[in-house]
Write an enzyme that holds these catalytic residues in place. Sequence first.
Site, short mmCIF file in Angstrom:
data_model
loop_
_atom_site.label_atom_id
_atom_site.label_comp_id
_atom_site.label_asym_id
_atom_site.label_seq_id
_atom_site.Cartn_x
_atom_site.Cartn_y
_atom_site.Cartn_z
N HIS A 1 42.86 40.53 35.44
CA HIS A 1 42.33 39.73 36.55
C HIS A 1 43.48 39.38 37.50
CE1 HIS A 1 40.50 36.12 38.39
NE2 HIS A 1 39.34 36.60 38.00
N ASP B 1 45.26 35.67 28.28
CA ASP B 1 44.26 35.13 29.20
C ASP B 1 42.93 35.10 28.44
OD1 ASP B 1 42.31 34.70 31.04
OD2 ASP B 1 42.95 36.26 32.44
N GLN C 1 37.66 34.93 29.25
CA GLN C 1 36.37 35.54 28.90
C GLN C 1 36.08 35.50 27.40
OE1 GLN C 1 34.11 36.33 30.96
NE2 GLN C 1 35.28 36.30 32.86
N LYS D 1 33.72 28.35 32.07
CA LYS D 1 33.15 29.58 31.50
C LYS D 1 32.66 29.33 30.07
CE LYS D 1 36.22 32.55 34.23
NZ LYS D 1 35.41 33.22 35.22
N CYS E 1 37.67 40.79 40.80
CA CYS E 1 39.07 40.30 40.79
C CYS E 1 40.00 41.17 39.94
CB CYS E 1 39.16 38.86 40.31
SG CYS E 1 38.27 37.71 41.34
C1 LIG Z 1 39.77 37.33 32.77
C2 LIG Z 1 39.85 36.18 33.73
N1 LIG Z 1 41.02 35.55 33.89
C3 LIG Z 1 41.15 34.51 34.71
C4 LIG Z 1 40.09 34.05 35.44
C5 LIG Z 1 40.30 32.90 36.36
O1 LIG Z 1 39.54 31.80 35.97
P1 LIG Z 1 39.38 30.56 36.95
O2 LIG Z 1 38.80 31.09 38.23
O3 LIG Z 1 38.44 29.65 36.24
O4 LIG Z 1 40.72 29.98 37.16
C6 LIG Z 1 38.85 34.67 35.33
C7 LIG Z 1 37.70 34.23 36.13
O5 LIG Z 1 36.81 34.97 36.44
C8 LIG Z 1 38.73 35.76 34.44
O6 LIG Z 1 37.57 36.40 34.27
#
Ligand SMILES: Cc1ncc(COP(=O)(O)O)c(C=O)c1O
Length: 403
Positions: A115, A192, A195, A218, A356
Amino acid sequence: MARIRDDFPFIVKHPDIAYFDNAATTLKPKCVIDAVTDYYENLSSNIHRGDYETSLITSQKYESARQKTAQFINTEAKNIVFTSGASESLNLVAYGYGKTCLKAGDVVLLNESEHASNTLPWYSLAQDIGIKVEFIKLDSNGRITETALRNAMHDDVKVVSIAHISNVLGYINDIKHIGQIVHEFGAVLCVDGAQSIGHMPVDVNELDVDFYAFSAHKMLGPTGVGVLYGKPELLKVMNPIAHGGGSNVRFNACGEVVLKEAPAKFEAGTPNIEGVIGFGAALDYLNDLGMANIHEIVDPLHKKVIDGLLEMEHVKVYNPESDSAIVSFSVDGIFAQDVAAYLNKEKVYVRSGEHCAKMLNGVLHAEKSIRLSLYFYNTEAEIQQFLEAMRTITLEKCIDLYI
Ligand SMILES: Cc1ncc(COP(=O)(O)O)c(C=O)c1O
């Protein structure tokens, strides 16, 4: 299942909508909304600052949420830093740890399915202090293999930052095994967990990760709250990326500052108090449901989506072997966004675009895709609603939306 669905005011108020954008954000149960409202109606105080009753209760609820978060991933509260989301947590690793502990020429290892939030902080650090970003080569399905990881590791790799579950392909990375390899080389593993955390039990001790980042929203919690777990010895050497009230012991006119210990040193200023308290309620809800049960509820639904889409000649599924509740696909001859707009008309909510993870286009050989992501409150009836819309979609019907 009826009981579960009744817990979600959005579902109760909009029973005709099939919400399948859970990887973007989940719906919120009433207990979370109530906890947030209760804070505003009955507490409305700042934390760690006041000596009056509502402030003391607010501080206690805030710290109790930290305790619950720690228990949820099997660590201690002092290792839990509250942030505004996974993005800020990952920026804190890049800038708080990376800027302090890395030097020009050191390598941070990523992969092309990450991401933006787990890529751009490292790019920014590369520009700032001259670290290098390298990539683990993905296989033709977009997976990370052990061979590819071993090939990418070398002595200059100091950090490997990787998603537990890819937000586009839904693959679960074997973090424990990856950690063993990363640690063989003396590097630090940042995960990270945006998900994964709401979908599977996560034990940071068992996984032996150095950092684990995620977002509350999430996993049923409010937006604007995130978590960074860090091993205590790493949190100790890291510097905060924000400075202000609450994070210091003392400072003087000569510019000398003594910071508090972690996690307080990373939480300058007034935080998202109601969000953290609401997050505590979300954790209670997930604990009652049982994290190990989520897969059992979601897996059969996931299989129905995949099987249904694979029967359709006009649909290409990019991750038929996805390990989790994320399905990415496209429809021949129709732009992803038009498919999503058509599904919206049919009261089916999905996400279209690059999700993203813009470097993944080359691997998927697709500019944009449609992503359907499930959670435990989704039903078979909703999946039939989706599959029926997908069976009958045509370019003409999509064009009609704009006339
Ligand atoms: C794999 C992953 N990492 C990081 C993020 C970023 O999360 P946030 O927008 O809540 O900071 C997301 C959000 O879609 C994500 O799917």
